[in-house]
Motif scaffolding. Structure first.
Motif, PDB file in Angstrom:
ATOM      1  N   GLU A 114       0.804  -1.153  -0.111  1.00 22.87           N
ATOM      2  CA  GLU A 114       0.040   0.084  -0.020  1.00 22.87           C
ATOM      3  C   GLU A 114       0.873   1.264  -0.226  1.00 22.87           C
ATOM      4  O   GLU A 114       1.370   1.630   0.889  1.00 22.87           O
ATOM      5  CB  GLU A 114      -0.817   0.119   1.227  1.00 22.87           C
ATOM      6  N   PHE A 115       1.123   1.796  -1.118  1.00 22.23           N
ATOM      7  CA  PHE A 115       2.142   2.739  -1.294  1.00 22.23           C
ATOM      8  C   PHE A 115       1.504   4.225  -0.673  1.00 22.23           C
ATOM      9  O   PHE A 115       2.352   5.166  -0.455  1.00 22.23           O
ATOM     10  CB  PHE A 115       2.515   3.152  -2.663  1.00 22.23           C
ATOM     11  N   GLY A 116       0.181   4.421  -0.562  1.00 17.70           N
ATOM     12  CA  GLY A 116      -0.218   5.618   0.170  1.00 17.70           C
ATOM     13  C   GLY A 116      -0.270   5.285   1.418  1.00 17.70           C
ATOM     14  O   GLY A 116      -0.897   6.164   2.274  1.00 17.70           O
ATOM     15  N   SER A 117       0.198   4.237   2.283  1.00 22.49           N
ATOM     16  CA  SER A 117      -0.035   3.799   3.555  1.00 22.49           C
ATOM     17  C   SER A 117       1.046   3.185   4.036  1.00 22.49           C
ATOM     18  O   SER A 117       2.238   3.459   3.311  1.00 22.49           O
ATOM     19  CB  SER A 117      -1.415   3.185   3.907  1.00 22.49           C
ATOM     20  N   TYR A 118       1.118   2.719   5.243  1.00 21.54           N
ATOM     21  CA  TYR A 118       2.220   1.863   5.623  1.00 21.54           C
ATOM     22  C   TYR A 118       2.222   0.469   5.905  1.00 21.54           C
ATOM     23  O   TYR A 118       2.460  -0.050   7.038  1.00 21.54           O
ATOM     24  CB  TYR A 118       2.707   2.675   7.131  1.00 21.54           C
ATOM     25  N   LYS A 119       1.276  -0.163   5.030  1.00 20.22           N
ATOM     26  CA  LYS A 119       0.952  -1.605   5.253  1.00 20.22           C
ATOM     27  C   LYS A 119       1.209  -2.386   4.074  1.00 20.22           C
ATOM     28  O   LYS A 119       1.204  -1.869   2.905  1.00 20.22           O
ATOM     29  CB  LYS A 119      -0.920  -1.448   5.444  1.00 20.22           C
ATOM     30  N   LEU A 120       1.380  -3.496   4.287  1.00 18.57           N
ATOM     31  CA  LEU A 120       1.069  -4.623   3.389  1.00 18.57           C
ATOM     32  C   LEU A 120      -0.347  -5.361   3.287  1.00 18.57           C
ATOM     33  O   LEU A 120      -0.943  -5.071   4.209  1.00 18.57           O
ATOM     34  CB  LEU A 120       2.154  -5.877   3.538  1.00 18.57           C
ATOM     35  N   GLY A 121      -0.645  -6.001   2.224  1.00 21.60           N
ATOM     36  CA  GLY A 121      -1.806  -6.630   2.198  1.00 21.60           C
ATOM     37  C   GLY A 121      -1.757  -7.900   1.618  1.00 21.60           C
ATOM     38  O   GLY A 121      -0.757  -8.293   0.918  1.00 21.60           O
ATOM     39  N   THR A 122      -2.506  -8.718   1.783  1.00 24.04           N
ATOM     40  CA  THR A 122      -2.747  -9.987   1.307  1.00 24.04           C
ATOM     41  C   THR A 122      -4.204 -10.579   0.854  1.00 24.04           C
ATOM     42  O   THR A 122      -5.181 -10.076   1.590  1.00 24.04           O
ATOM     43  CB  THR A 122      -2.075 -11.165   2.060  1.00 24.04           C
ATOM     44  N   VAL A 123      -4.458 -11.597   0.193  1.00 31.24           N
ATOM     45  CA  VAL A 123      -5.944 -11.904  -0.166  1.00 31.24           C
ATOM     46  C   VAL A 123      -5.878 -13.341   0.137  1.00 31.24           C
ATOM     47  O   VAL A 123      -5.085 -14.178  -0.361  1.00 31.24           O
ATOM     48  CB  VAL A 123      -6.204 -11.773  -1.587  1.00 31.24           C
ATOM     49  N   ASP A 124      -6.560 -14.175   0.604  1.00 28.53           N
ATOM     50  CA  ASP A 124      -7.039 -15.527   0.954  1.00 28.53           C
ATOM     51  C   ASP A 124      -7.515 -15.854  -0.395  1.00 28.53           C
ATOM     52  O   ASP A 124      -8.608 -15.482  -0.685  1.00 28.53           O
ATOM     53  CB  ASP A 124      -8.024 -15.670   2.091  1.00 28.53           C
ATOM     54  N   PRO A 125      -6.694 -16.711  -1.169  1.00 33.65           N
ATOM     55  CA  PRO A 125      -7.278 -16.844  -2.383  1.00 33.65           C
ATOM     56  C   PRO A 125      -8.395 -18.157  -2.767  1.00 33.65           C
ATOM     57  O   PRO A 125      -9.362 -17.829  -3.507  1.00 33.65           O
ATOM     58  CB  PRO A 125      -5.974 -17.871  -3.252  1.00 33.65           C
ATOM     59  N   ASP A 126      -8.843 -18.442  -1.583  1.00 37.54           N
ATOM     60  CA  ASP A 126      -9.930 -19.336  -1.566  1.00 37.54           C
ATOM     61  C   ASP A 126     -11.190 -18.765  -1.106  1.00 37.54           C
ATOM     62  O   ASP A 126     -12.175 -18.671  -1.945  1.00 37.54           O
ATOM     63  CB  ASP A 126      -9.790 -20.539  -0.547  1.00 37.54           C
ATOM     64  N   ALA A 127     -11.044 -18.081   0.018  1.00 39.93           N
ATOM     65  CA  ALA A 127     -11.997 -17.251   0.362  1.00 39.93           C
ATOM     66  C   ALA A 127     -12.501 -16.170  -0.254  1.00 39.93           C
ATOM     67  O   ALA A 127     -13.554 -15.417  -0.319  1.00 39.93           O
ATOM     68  CB  ALA A 127     -12.104 -16.907   1.784  1.00 39.93           C
ATOM     69  N   VAL A 128     -11.023 -15.495  -1.022  1.00 38.84           N
ATOM     70  CA  VAL A 128     -11.148 -14.284  -1.635  1.00 38.84           C
ATOM     71  C   VAL A 128     -11.396 -13.318  -0.576  1.00 38.84           C
ATOM     72  O   VAL A 128     -12.373 -12.260  -0.747  1.00 38.84           O
ATOM     73  CB  VAL A 128     -12.094 -14.131  -2.725  1.00 38.84           C
ATOM     74  N   LYS A 129     -10.579 -13.271   0.587  1.00 39.30           N
ATOM     75  CA  LYS A 129     -10.910 -12.265   1.487  1.00 39.30           C
ATOM     76  C   LYS A 129      -9.381 -11.672   1.828  1.00 39.30           C
ATOM     77  O   LYS A 129      -8.580 -11.981   1.629  1.00 39.30           O
ATOM     78  CB  LYS A 129     -11.325 -12.813   2.851  1.00 39.30           C
ATOM     79  N   LEU A 130      -9.831 -10.244   1.731  1.00 33.27           N
ATOM     80  CA  LEU A 130      -8.535  -9.417   1.914  1.00 33.27           C
ATOM     81  C   LEU A 130      -8.214  -9.037   3.648  1.00 33.27           C
ATOM     82  O   LEU A 130      -9.111  -8.828   4.369  1.00 33.27           O
ATOM     83  CB  LEU A 130      -8.595  -7.882   1.172  1.00 33.27           C
ATOM     84  N   ARG A 131      -6.798  -9.019   3.689  1.00 32.40           N
ATOM     85  CA  ARG A 131      -6.337  -8.603   5.041  1.00 32.40           C
ATOM     86  C   ARG A 131      -5.263  -7.643   4.888  1.00 32.40           C
ATOM     87  O   ARG A 131      -4.284  -7.816   4.078  1.00 32.40           O
ATOM     88  CB  ARG A 131      -5.828  -9.885   5.842  1.00 32.40           C
ATOM     89  N   GLU A 132      -5.186  -6.512   5.838  1.00 33.12           N
ATOM     90  CA  GLU A 132      -3.935  -5.818   5.893  1.00 33.12           C
ATOM     91  C   GLU A 132      -3.126  -5.923   7.005  1.00 33.12           C
ATOM     92  O   GLU A 132      -3.543  -6.368   8.183  1.00 33.12           O
ATOM     93  CB  GLU A 132      -4.364  -4.233   6.080  1.00 33.12           C
ATOM     94  N   ILE A 133      -1.840  -5.733   7.002  1.00 26.91           N
ATOM     95  CA  ILE A 133      -0.826  -5.805   7.997  1.00 26.91           C
ATOM     96  C   ILE A 133       0.134  -4.708   8.184  1.00 26.91           C
ATOM     97  O   ILE A 133       0.886  -4.213   7.041  1.00 26.91           O
ATOM     98  CB  ILE A 133       0.372  -7.080   7.350  1.00 26.91           C
ATOM     99  N   PRO A 134      -0.018  -3.764   9.204  1.00 31.60           N
ATOM    100  CA  PRO A 134       0.762  -2.700   9.213  1.00 31.60           C
ATOM    101  C   PRO A 134       2.230  -3.089   9.471  1.00 31.60           C
ATOM    102  O   PRO A 134       2.609  -3.988  10.052  1.00 31.60           O
ATOM    103  CB  PRO A 134       0.219  -2.099  10.674  1.00 31.60           C
TER     104      PRO A 134
END
Length: 332
Positions: free
Chosen positions: A187-207
């Motif tokens: 996330e270039f506009g923030s201070y986080k990484l992100g990931t997506v569960d490919p099975d549930a297609v659900k997004l999560r952020e990691i500061p």
């Protein structure tokens, strides 16, 4: 109009100047660049096709093109004016998939016929598809920077699924997948990484540990650690997903060096380009030793190296530059 620039320099010379320990055996890296014959078109994001040709986009020239590294020949395929292609990837069947960054679509070009198919974004807010990567099967994962989304395209059905990033103005940017087919993005506009569960297609952020960080590109090593460059503060970082631990290193060029394009080679060594220095500098880092072992100037100056890929069969890193070149770095 083609000009070839070659630089083969023993790494021990710049390493001594930076007081970075040199490896036990002398190694060298060779950088070669080809002038793109269409001036000031920002050639970028090269990708090696199955036949060895190197495809890239002309972001400011509205084209797709390829380079034959053996002959130095180029061939261009024009796109509709205003497409603003940002990135491309080439499938095993030779099809070229590209991000129509200014025209809100993902495109597919048949390299034999030159026929273009445009797949529009299903949400008008997803106005700028940014970076594409292949996932498992027929999946393409991609970021949508200004639209603040991450997307999934099924190449067979052409169905597009969009996921909104919870952080406003996050600017999802670089994206990679690991061995488990899980996409990770910055996330270039923030201070986080992100990931997506490919099975549930659900997004999560990691500061990240620091709120002043601005991660831009990233890579995954074979141990599934996530590596990123902090463009704002001049750092290389490692995130371990199972433990949640972070570790960071200050890059050789310092806080204001603006590390940007990044990749990982077949020995799990990280490579990135410091884009503030003129000329830009390709830097190598060995996770086993925790040391920066290579610092090499881009012969053309680079302007800015924005994205890189590593091609295992030839042990070569490919990149485009704002100096209107396509470059190849053969690594030791």
């Amino acid at each position: 109009m083609k000009r070839e620039l070659t630089s083969i320099i023993a790494l021990c010379v710049p390493l001594l100047a930076l007081a970075i320990p040199a490896p036990a055996d002398e190694t060298s890296v060779e950088i070669r660049e080809w002038d793109v014959p269409w001036e000031e078109t920002r050639p970028r994001d090269p990708y090696v096709a199955p036949d060895g040709d190197v495809w890239f986009v002309g972001q400011r020239g509205d084209y797709l093109a390829w380079l034959d590294p053996e002959t130095g020949d180029f061939q261009r395929h024009d796109l509709p004016e205003g497409t603003g292609p940002h990135n491309l990837i080439v499938a095993d069947d030779g099809a070229v998939w590209y991000a129509g960054n200014r025209a809100a679509h993902i495109g597919r070009m048949d390299p034999e016929s030159g026929e273009i198919e445009e797949i529009p974004m299903p949400d008008p807010r997803a106005r700028d598809p940014h970076t594409l990567i292949f996932g498992a099967g027929d999946t393409i994962w991609f970021t949508v920077q200004g639209g603040n989304m991450v997307g999934k395209l099924d190449r067979s059905s052409r169905e597009v699924t969009l996921l909104e990033v919870p952080t406003p103005g996050a600017r999802p940017y670089g994206i990679v997948t690991g061995a488990d087919d899980r996409p990770w993005f910055t996330e270039f506009g923030s201070y986080k990484l992100g990931t997506v569960d490919p099975d549930a297609v659900k997004l999560r952020e990691i500061p990240l540990p620091r709120e002043d960080a601005r991660p831009r590109r990233l890579a995954v090593t074979s141990d599934q650690a996530i590596w990123y460059v902090d463009y704002a503060q001049g750092r290389l970082g490692r995130y371990d997903p199972p433990s949640g631990d972070f570790r960071e290193w200050k890059v050789p060029g310092g806080q204001d060096s603006r590390p940007y394009g990044m990749t990982v080679d077949d020995e799990d060594r990280l490579w990135f380009v410091e884009t503030a220095p003129d000329p830009n500098r390709l830097v190598g880092f060995d996770p086993e030793t925790g040391e920066f072992f290579a610092v090499e100037e881009i012969p053309s100056g680079g302007g800015t190296v924005r994205h890189m890929i590593f091609h295992g069969p030839t042990k070569a890193i490919w990149f485009g530059t704002d100096a209107n070149t396509v470059g190849r770095a053969r690594v030791p």
